[in-house]
Design an enzyme around this catalytic site. Sequence first.
Site, PDB file in Angstrom:
ATOM      1  N   ASN A   1      48.649  41.824  42.401  1.00  0.00           N
ATOM      2  CA  ASN A   1      47.735  41.094  43.184  1.00  0.00           C
ATOM      3  C   ASN A   1      46.383  41.029  42.587  1.00  0.00           C
ATOM      4  O   ASN A   1      45.246  40.522  43.459  1.00  0.00           O
ATOM      5  CB  ASN A   1      47.789  41.913  44.805  1.00  0.00           C
TER       6      ASN A   1
ATOM      7  N   HIS B   1      44.367  43.360  41.604  1.00  0.00           N
ATOM      8  CA  HIS B   1      43.486  44.496  41.690  1.00  0.00           C
ATOM      9  C   HIS B   1      43.300  45.137  40.243  1.00  0.00           C
ATOM     10  O   HIS B   1      44.104  45.212  39.426  1.00  0.00           O
ATOM     11  CB  HIS B   1      43.950  45.561  42.760  1.00  0.00           C
TER      12      HIS B   1
ATOM     13  N   GLU C   1      41.015  46.559  45.915  1.00  0.00           N
ATOM     14  CA  GLU C   1      42.097  45.572  46.252  1.00  0.00           C
ATOM     15  C   GLU C   1      41.499  44.211  46.794  1.00  0.00           C
ATOM     16  O   GLU C   1      40.337  44.174  46.913  1.00  0.00           O
ATOM     17  CB  GLU C   1      42.902  46.271  47.483  1.00  0.00           C
TER      18      GLU C   1
ATOM     19  N   ASP D   1      40.417  56.213  39.472  1.00  0.00           N
ATOM     20  CA  ASP D   1      41.024  56.420  40.965  1.00  0.00           C
ATOM     21  C   ASP D   1      41.909  57.581  41.238  1.00  0.00           C
ATOM     22  O   ASP D   1      42.083  58.168  40.238  1.00  0.00           O
ATOM     23  CB  ASP D   1      41.755  55.161  41.525  1.00  0.00           C
TER      24      ASP D   1
HETATM   25  P1  PGA Z   1      51.147  49.625  36.417  1.00  0.00           P
HETATM   26  O1  PGA Z   1      49.599  49.393  37.377  1.00  0.00           O
HETATM   27  O2  PGA Z   1      50.447  49.765  34.892  1.00  0.00           O
HETATM   28  O3  PGA Z   1      51.775  50.790  36.819  1.00  0.00           O
HETATM   29  O4  PGA Z   1      51.795  48.155  36.577  1.00  0.00           O
HETATM   30  C1  PGA Z   1      48.468  49.128  36.717  1.00  0.00           C
HETATM   31  C2  PGA Z   1      47.609  48.826  38.186  1.00  0.00           C
HETATM   32  O5  PGA Z   1      48.105  48.739  39.244  1.00  0.00           O
HETATM   33  O6  PGA Z   1      46.373  48.733  37.850  1.00  0.00           O
END
Ligand code: PGA
Length: 242
Positions: free
Chosen positions: A134, A136, A141, A67
């Site tokens: 959450n 995702h 999302e 992404d």
């Molecule tokens: P993070 O993000 O490694 O910064 O916790 C992971 C994600 O949101 O997929």
Amino acid sequence: MEILVFETAGKASAFAAEKFIEQISQKPNSLLGMATGGTVVSLYQKIIEAYQQKRVSFASARTVNLDEYVGLSPDNAQSYAYYMYSKLFDHIDLPKENIFLLDGLGVVDSELKRFNEFLLQNPIDLQLLGIGTNGHIGFNEPSSQFQLGPHLVDLAEETIKSNSRFFKPGETMPTQAISMGIRDIMLAGKVLLLAFGKAKADAICKMVNSTTVDPMLPVSVLNLRRNVTIVLDKELAQAAGL
Ligand code: PGA
């Protein structure tokens, strides 16, 4: 699905780095699906160390990222393009022409088309994933339905809140992103998901215990796959009751 728990996030990252090295030694021109975020920084550091020790070469490897934020140019220090170069690509022998990254300042429709065409023509061999609090994966999302291919995302409030920790005062965090879709993740040959710390325990616990696939918990879709390795630290596993 294989769930592995390591004493520390560092040990878990070292294991994940070996998975990448194994993949490249089995198939040097693998297409690696890359992730960004705090969780995978230590994994990338360990891959760089292995490269410096001449245990692995990325001279034939190819990469594609999950992404990118919309509105940030690739040379903006907050973009995922910048993240990939500074945390990994600048330190290994991966040829620049083998790197697929999105342009956060590009025309969204053109970027989506370019991304979709690339993914349809280039199957991912090993996809690395983090997970949001959450649930995702990539920036897929929670939603009433899964998006199959690359799509424009309005970031969830929880994601904006969580990722705002990376932005300095005065920097504005984007509220939109382009993400690979669920189809793209599901079609990858192997999936390696890393999650560390208590904050991710709830999402992992729900995924492991889910008996259905729920687009409101995007990570639950991984239950439909065979070849998934979930790499956790003990702190998360204990908090999740695993
Ligand atoms: P993070 O993000 O490694 O910064 O916790 C992971 C994600 O949101 O997929």
